[in-house]
Write an enzyme that holds these catalytic residues in place. Structure first.
Site, short mmCIF file in Angstrom:
data_model
loop_
_atom_site.label_atom_id
_atom_site.label_comp_id
_atom_site.label_asym_id
_atom_site.label_seq_id
_atom_site.Cartn_x
_atom_site.Cartn_y
_atom_site.Cartn_z
N ASP A 152 2.90 38.29 14.27
CA ASP A 152 3.06 39.46 13.40
C ASP A 152 1.68 40.02 13.09
O ASP A 152 0.73 39.28 12.80
CB ASP A 152 3.79 39.05 12.12
CG ASP A 152 4.32 40.26 11.36
OD1 ASP A 152 5.56 40.41 11.28
OD2 ASP A 152 3.50 41.06 10.85
N HIS A 183 14.88 41.33 15.20
CA HIS A 183 13.78 40.37 15.34
C HIS A 183 13.92 39.25 14.33
O HIS A 183 14.33 39.46 13.20
CB HIS A 183 12.42 41.06 15.19
CG HIS A 183 12.29 41.89 13.95
ND1 HIS A 183 12.78 43.17 13.87
CD2 HIS A 183 11.74 41.62 12.74
CE1 HIS A 183 12.53 43.67 12.68
NE2 HIS A 183 11.91 42.74 11.95
N HIS A 221 11.94 36.46 12.20
CA HIS A 221 10.62 36.04 11.71
C HIS A 221 10.58 34.51 11.69
O HIS A 221 11.51 33.86 11.19
CB HIS A 221 10.40 36.51 10.27
CG HIS A 221 10.31 37.98 10.08
ND1 HIS A 221 9.12 38.65 9.91
CD2 HIS A 221 11.28 38.94 10.03
CE1 HIS A 221 9.35 39.95 9.75
NE2 HIS A 221 10.65 40.15 9.81
P1 AMP Z 1 10.76 43.88 9.24
O1 AMP Z 1 10.13 44.28 7.94
O2 AMP Z 1 11.68 42.70 9.16
O3 AMP Z 1 11.36 45.06 9.97
O4 AMP Z 1 9.57 43.31 10.12
C1 AMP Z 1 8.77 44.09 10.94
C2 AMP Z 1 7.52 43.30 11.17
O5 AMP Z 1 6.86 43.83 12.29
C3 AMP Z 1 6.54 43.33 9.99
O6 AMP Z 1 6.32 42.00 9.54
C4 AMP Z 1 5.28 43.95 10.61
O7 AMP Z 1 4.09 43.37 10.11
C5 AMP Z 1 5.48 43.67 12.08
N1 AMP Z 1 4.80 44.59 12.99
C6 AMP Z 1 4.78 45.95 12.94
N2 AMP Z 1 4.07 46.44 13.97
C7 AMP Z 1 3.63 45.38 14.69
C8 AMP Z 1 2.84 45.24 15.88
N3 AMP Z 1 2.36 46.29 16.55
N4 AMP Z 1 2.58 43.98 16.32
C9 AMP Z 1 3.05 42.90 15.66
N5 AMP Z 1 3.82 42.97 14.55
C10 AMP Z 1 4.09 44.19 14.07
#
Ligand code: AMP
Ligand code: ZN
Length: 118
Positions: free
Chosen positions: A32, A101, A103
């Site tokens: 992340d 996704h 986590h």
């Molecule tokens: P959610 O809030 O469950 O939709 O999680 C989305 C996650 O994607 C967040 O924890 C962000 O920090 C992560 N995220 C967003 N853009 C990227 C990226 N380019 N690479 C890695 N993680 C990302």
């Protein structure tokens, strides 16, 4: 099937850089960008499913995502100490990316979760 406008589809395709932790035929796992714990990895199905409910319509791929999450925990050396697997859904959960996704969080003592600050 990929969605042209989807951030995680672009990451899976290699069009946007990511730090790979694990991959399988059906899944891709990467760090992340804004980690909420010492270990914070996202596991995505290679196929674009909008959310956990859509992913649950493909039980084999849902199982693959969960198995990949456990494989990540083993690879990161946090399996014995413990880790957390989370699907955020909707606004109250703070969801921001609309490609299902999982986590994987761990590597340190995690807080309780629920209300902010808990
Ligand atoms: P959610 O809030 O469950 O939709 O999680 C989305 C996650 O994607 C967040 O924890 C962000 O920090 C992560 N995220 C967003 N853009 C990227 C990226 N380019 N690479 C890695 N993680 C990302
Ligand atoms: Zn996608």
């Amino acid at each position: 099937m990929a969605d042209n406008d989807c951030l995680f589809c672009k990451i899976i395709a290699g069009d946007i850089p990511s730090t790979k932790v694990f991959e399988s035929d059906t899944t891709y796992a990467f760090r992340d960008i804004n980690p909420q714990a010492d270990v914070h990895v996202l596991v995505v199905p290679r196929t674009h499913y909008e959310d956990a409910e859509a992913l649950a319509g493909a039980p084999g791929e849902l199982a693959d995502v969960i198995s990949a999450g456990v494989a990540v925990a083993k690879r990161e050396g946090i399996e014995e100490a413990g880790f957390r697997l989370v699907f955020n859904t909707g606004e109250h959960a703070g969801r921001t990316v609309f490609h299902a996704h999982l986590h994987v969080l761990g590597g340190e003592q995690l807080g309780m979760f629920g209300r902010p600050g808990h």
